[in-house]
Design a protein around this motif. Structure first.
Motif, short mmCIF file in Angstrom:
data_model
loop_
_atom_site.label_atom_id
_atom_site.label_comp_id
_atom_site.label_asym_id
_atom_site.label_seq_id
_atom_site.Cartn_x
_atom_site.Cartn_y
_atom_site.Cartn_z
N GLU A 86 1.99 12.72 6.29
CA GLU A 86 0.59 12.25 6.04
C GLU A 86 -0.19 11.81 7.07
OE1 GLU A 86 -0.78 11.90 2.82
OE2 GLU A 86 0.93 12.55 1.62
N LEU A 87 0.34 11.28 8.24
CA LEU A 87 -0.32 10.76 9.22
C LEU A 87 -0.74 11.76 9.96
CD1 LEU A 87 1.95 7.47 10.42
CD2 LEU A 87 -0.55 7.45 9.47
N ALA A 88 0.06 12.79 10.32
CA ALA A 88 -0.33 13.82 11.15
C ALA A 88 -1.54 14.65 10.41
CB ALA A 88 0.96 14.94 11.19
N THR A 89 -1.40 14.98 9.13
CA THR A 89 -2.59 15.61 8.42
C THR A 89 -3.63 14.87 8.69
OG1 THR A 89 -0.75 16.28 6.54
CG2 THR A 89 -3.16 16.59 6.06
N PHE A 90 -3.68 13.48 8.74
CA PHE A 90 -5.04 12.67 8.63
C PHE A 90 -5.36 12.51 10.26
CE2 PHE A 90 -3.93 12.65 4.16
CZ PHE A 90 -5.12 13.36 3.86
N GLY A 91 -5.11 13.14 11.19
CA GLY A 91 -5.35 12.94 12.35
C GLY A 91 -4.57 12.51 13.61
N LEU A 111 12.61 2.13 5.25
CA LEU A 111 11.30 1.75 6.07
C LEU A 111 11.02 0.36 5.91
CD1 LEU A 111 9.48 4.51 4.44
CD2 LEU A 111 10.57 4.41 6.55
N GLU A 112 11.24 -0.47 7.08
CA GLU A 112 10.76 -1.93 7.10
C GLU A 112 9.47 -2.32 7.16
OE1 GLU A 112 11.45 0.31 10.36
OE2 GLU A 112 13.23 -0.78 10.04
N GLN A 113 9.09 -3.31 6.72
CA GLN A 113 7.75 -3.71 6.73
C GLN A 113 7.46 -3.95 8.04
OE1 GLN A 113 7.32 -6.88 3.70
NE2 GLN A 113 5.26 -6.34 3.68
N VAL A 114 5.95 -3.73 8.42
CA VAL A 114 5.77 -4.23 9.84
C VAL A 114 4.96 -5.32 9.60
CG1 VAL A 114 4.07 -3.66 11.93
CG2 VAL A 114 5.11 -1.86 10.40
N GLY A 115 5.83 -6.56 10.17
CA GLY A 115 5.29 -7.98 9.81
C GLY A 115 5.19 -8.40 8.34
N ASP A 116 4.02 -8.83 8.06
CA ASP A 116 3.78 -8.85 6.46
C ASP A 116 3.04 -8.23 5.89
OD1 ASP A 116 1.73 -10.03 7.54
OD2 ASP A 116 1.92 -12.02 6.70
N SER A 117 2.52 -6.82 6.78
CA SER A 117 1.69 -6.13 6.32
C SER A 117 1.82 -5.02 4.95
CB SER A 117 1.25 -5.21 7.36
OG SER A 117 0.33 -4.38 6.92
N PRO A 118 1.10 -5.21 4.20
CA PRO A 118 1.43 -4.17 2.86
C PRO A 118 1.35 -2.54 3.54
CG PRO A 118 -0.62 -4.85 2.69
CD PRO A 118 -0.06 -5.77 3.91
N ILE A 178 -10.69 8.67 7.33
CA ILE A 178 -9.52 7.35 7.71
C ILE A 178 -8.42 7.41 6.46
CG2 ILE A 178 -9.50 4.97 8.02
CD1 ILE A 178 -11.52 5.82 10.02
N ALA A 179 -7.21 7.44 7.13
CA ALA A 179 -6.17 7.27 6.31
C ALA A 179 -5.26 5.94 6.43
CB ALA A 179 -5.26 8.38 6.55
N ILE A 180 -4.92 5.46 5.47
CA ILE A 180 -4.12 4.21 5.51
C ILE A 180 -2.86 4.60 4.86
CG2 ILE A 180 -3.72 1.98 4.61
CD1 ILE A 180 -6.75 1.80 4.94
N VAL A 181 -1.86 4.38 5.55
CA VAL A 181 -0.40 4.82 4.84
C VAL A 181 0.59 3.78 4.97
CG1 VAL A 181 1.47 6.33 5.56
CG2 VAL A 181 -0.78 7.16 5.82
N GLY A 182 1.28 3.67 3.86
CA GLY A 182 2.15 2.64 3.44
C GLY A 182 3.03 2.89 2.38
N ILE A 183 3.95 2.15 2.06
CA ILE A 183 4.64 2.52 0.79
C ILE A 183 4.24 1.90 -0.32
CG2 ILE A 183 7.23 2.29 0.09
CD1 ILE A 183 7.70 1.00 3.15
N GLY A 184 4.30 2.73 -1.53
CA GLY A 184 3.86 2.13 -2.64
C GLY A 184 2.45 1.57 -2.84
N LEU A 185 1.44 2.05 -1.88
CA LEU A 185 0.18 1.57 -2.00
C LEU A 185 -0.48 1.40 -3.26
CD1 LEU A 185 -1.47 3.20 1.15
CD2 LEU A 185 -0.34 1.04 0.85
N ARG A 186 -0.35 2.36 -4.34
CA ARG A 186 -1.00 2.30 -5.32
C ARG A 186 -0.72 1.07 -6.25
NH1 ARG A 186 -0.99 7.45 -9.13
NH2 ARG A 186 0.88 7.94 -8.45
N SER A 216 0.16 10.81 -4.33
CA SER A 216 1.24 10.22 -3.40
C SER A 216 0.83 8.67 -3.45
CB SER A 216 1.02 11.00 -2.03
OG SER A 216 0.73 9.99 -0.99
N SER A 217 1.91 8.12 -3.55
CA SER A 217 1.67 6.47 -3.42
C SER A 217 1.69 6.00 -2.16
CB SER A 217 2.58 5.84 -4.33
OG SER A 217 3.80 6.04 -3.74
N ILE A 218 1.58 6.85 -1.04
CA ILE A 218 1.60 6.55 0.36
C ILE A 218 0.45 6.53 0.90
CG2 ILE A 218 4.26 6.99 0.22
CD1 ILE A 218 3.53 9.11 2.60
N ASN A 219 -0.72 6.96 0.53
CA ASN A 219 -1.78 7.08 1.30
C ASN A 219 -3.17 6.85 0.48
OD1 ASN A 219 -3.76 9.30 0.62
ND2 ASN A 219 -2.32 10.70 1.93
#
Ligand code: ADP
Ligand code: ASP
Ligand code: MG
Length: 450
Positions: free
Chosen positions: A253-258, A298-305, A388-396, A422-425
């Motif tokens: 996903e990250l690669a597809t979006f730049g 996949l661990e969280q980065v700090g407390d970021s969703p 702009i793509a925001i990627v994370g787990i279970g974003l939806r 995809s619930s990740i972007n």
């Protein structure tokens, strides 16, 4: 066996090749296959020759070829053993001069562009193979083109997997197993009749993955100029953090979006066999890098969703307003058939009551595409946009996320918002000039720094 792929900055000069030699030396017991890109900037310079052939005189063309040869020659002189590459490079440069004469005063064809661009990888791999041998390693140069058989879609060719698998196994496996270190090229291939092709810009990562899958290696290492896959492009966000682990899906996903750190297709050949990809920094080989693997926790980065933000510029938004047709059967099929006919990939799609907006990157067929879309309804475009793509787990399922995103992005204007299956972007479009600032503001919002 492992694959170790070195990108342009990791072979940019003699010092970089010196680091490559140490890295490969430290992996001898794992039987490495070495895949290299062209020296940093060389693919761009080669492709630029085609433009110069069309517009400039023979003397300046000759100088441009000369300075490319000179750069390789300087490296060859600084690296014991690499001098052997010079005869090959000089002879090939002569042939290149001949091809450029044929291109004079006309626009180069995609096949000519591929023949030009392929030189970068051929020359760098000759230097690297020579330099490794010069240090006492049993390196052998392998021309990847007879192995990497592709279709004829020049500049973005697709490899024929079965043929590649078979030929890579037949040619490379015995070499690795007998203790040799094959050194070959990323990015390039050839048609079944031997005409050079390329896999699209940044395609060396894809080559590494294809060869790694064919050989059933234990991991594919992507050596580059940053510490791994990060929360954002570190050249835009100085405080971006490295992700210790990532999933194939997330990386794709990250690669597809730049996020150009990885070619978008890299994970594909490796998924079925579950072969991990490790992204590593060739200037700091002691750093752990990012491990991309099937069962990644996949661990969280700090407390970021969210886990990371990427962006892609050079995007065109196409809007189609078709009040009578939008709700009818077959409208979307008719729409996508037009994109299929014009071989144009759609990245993001959002549909409203009476209109559809979608984004494309490849503008090469734009005029004919727009003409055909005009049969469906009113069509207008917006140019110089960025996704702009925001990627994370279970974003939806993250309440309040959209509000945080759009608050952070303000006052930049947001268009074409999309959160797909995809619930990740989550993706949206902004004006190109707002892109870097938007990425920084989002990074501050979600990771506390920019
Ligand atoms: P190589 O020549 O090694 O293939 P690339 O230039 O293709 O290297 O890719 C590495 C670059 O990717 C980095 O220098 C960085 O600017 C960029 N990049 C974009 N997004 C990211 C990200 N999320 N994480 C790390 N690097 C990124
Ligand atoms: N040298 C090619 C490019 O610049 C391929 C690669 O580096 O992956 O696009
Ligand atoms: Mg790259």
């Amino acid at each position: 066996m492992i694959v170790a792929k070195f990108g342009g900055t990791s072979v940019a000069d003699a010092a970089a090749v010196g680091r490559l030699i140490e890295i490969v030396g430290s992996r001898i017991s794992e039987r490495p296959l070495v895949v290299v890109s062209a020296l940093a900037g060389v693919t761009d310079a080669l492709l630029d020759l085609a433009r110069q052939a069309d517009t400039e005189d023979a003397t300046s063309l000759d100088q441009a070829v000369g300075s490319l040869v000179h750069r390789h020659a300087q490296m060859a002189h600084a690296l014991p053993g690499a001098g052997a590459a010079l005869d090959f490079i000089a002879a090939d440069a002569e042939q290149l001069r001949g091809e450029l004469v044929q291109m004079e005063d006309r626009v180069a064809t995609p096949a000519q562009l591929d023949a030009l661009a392929a030189r970068g990888e051929l020359w760098s791999s000759k230097l690297v193979a020579g330099a490794l041998a010069g240090c006492g390693m049993d390196a052998v140069w392998v021309d990847v083109r007879p192995l990497m058989i592709t279709d004829t879609r020049h500049t973005r060719a697709t490899p024929y997997l079965q043929v590649v698998n078979q030929r890579a196994r037949d040619c490379l496996k015995p070499l690795c197993e007998s203790g040799k270190i094959p050194v070959t090229q990323g990015f390039i291939g050839s048609t079944a009749t031997g005409v050079p092709t390329t896999l699209g810009r940044g395609g060396s990562d894809f080559t590494a993955a294809l060869l790694g899958a064919a050989l059933g290696v234990s991991r594919v290492e992507i050596w580059t100029d940053v510490d791994g896959l990060m929360t954002a492009d570190p050249h835009i966000v100085a405080s971006a953090r490295t992700l210790a682990r990532a999933s194939y899906e997330e990386a794709a996903e990250l690669a597809t979006f730049g996020a150009k750190i990885l070619h978008p297709a890299t994970a594909l050949p490796l998924i079925r066999a579950g072969i991990p990809i490790v992204i590593l920094n060739s200037t700091r080989p002691d750093r752990p890098g990012t491990m991309i693997e099937p069962e990644a926790v996949l661990e969280q980065v700090g407390d970021s969703p969210i886990r990371s933000i990427s962006w892609k510029q050079g995007i065109t938004v196409i809007n189609i307003r078709a009040p009578r047709m939008l709700g009818t059967y077959g409208f979307l099929r008719a729409l996508f058939e037009i994109f299929e006919r014009h071989e144009t990939v759609v990245d993001v799609l959002a549909s409203g009551e009476v209109s559809v907006s979608l984004t494309i990157e490849d503008r090469s067929r734009l005029p004919s595409l727009l003409r055909d879309l005009g049969d469906l309804g009113e069509v207008w475009i917006e140019e110089k946009r960025a996704i702009i793509a925001i990627v994370g787990i279970g974003l939806r399922n993250t309440p309040g996320l959209a509000a945080r995103v759009f608050n952070a992005v303000w006052p930049a204007n947001v268009e074409v918002i999309s959160q797909g299956a995809s619930s990740i972007n989550m993706t949206f479009v902004v004006r190109e000039e707002d892109g870097p600032d938007v990425v920084r503001r989002l990074h501050r919002e979600f990771f506390g720094s920019d």
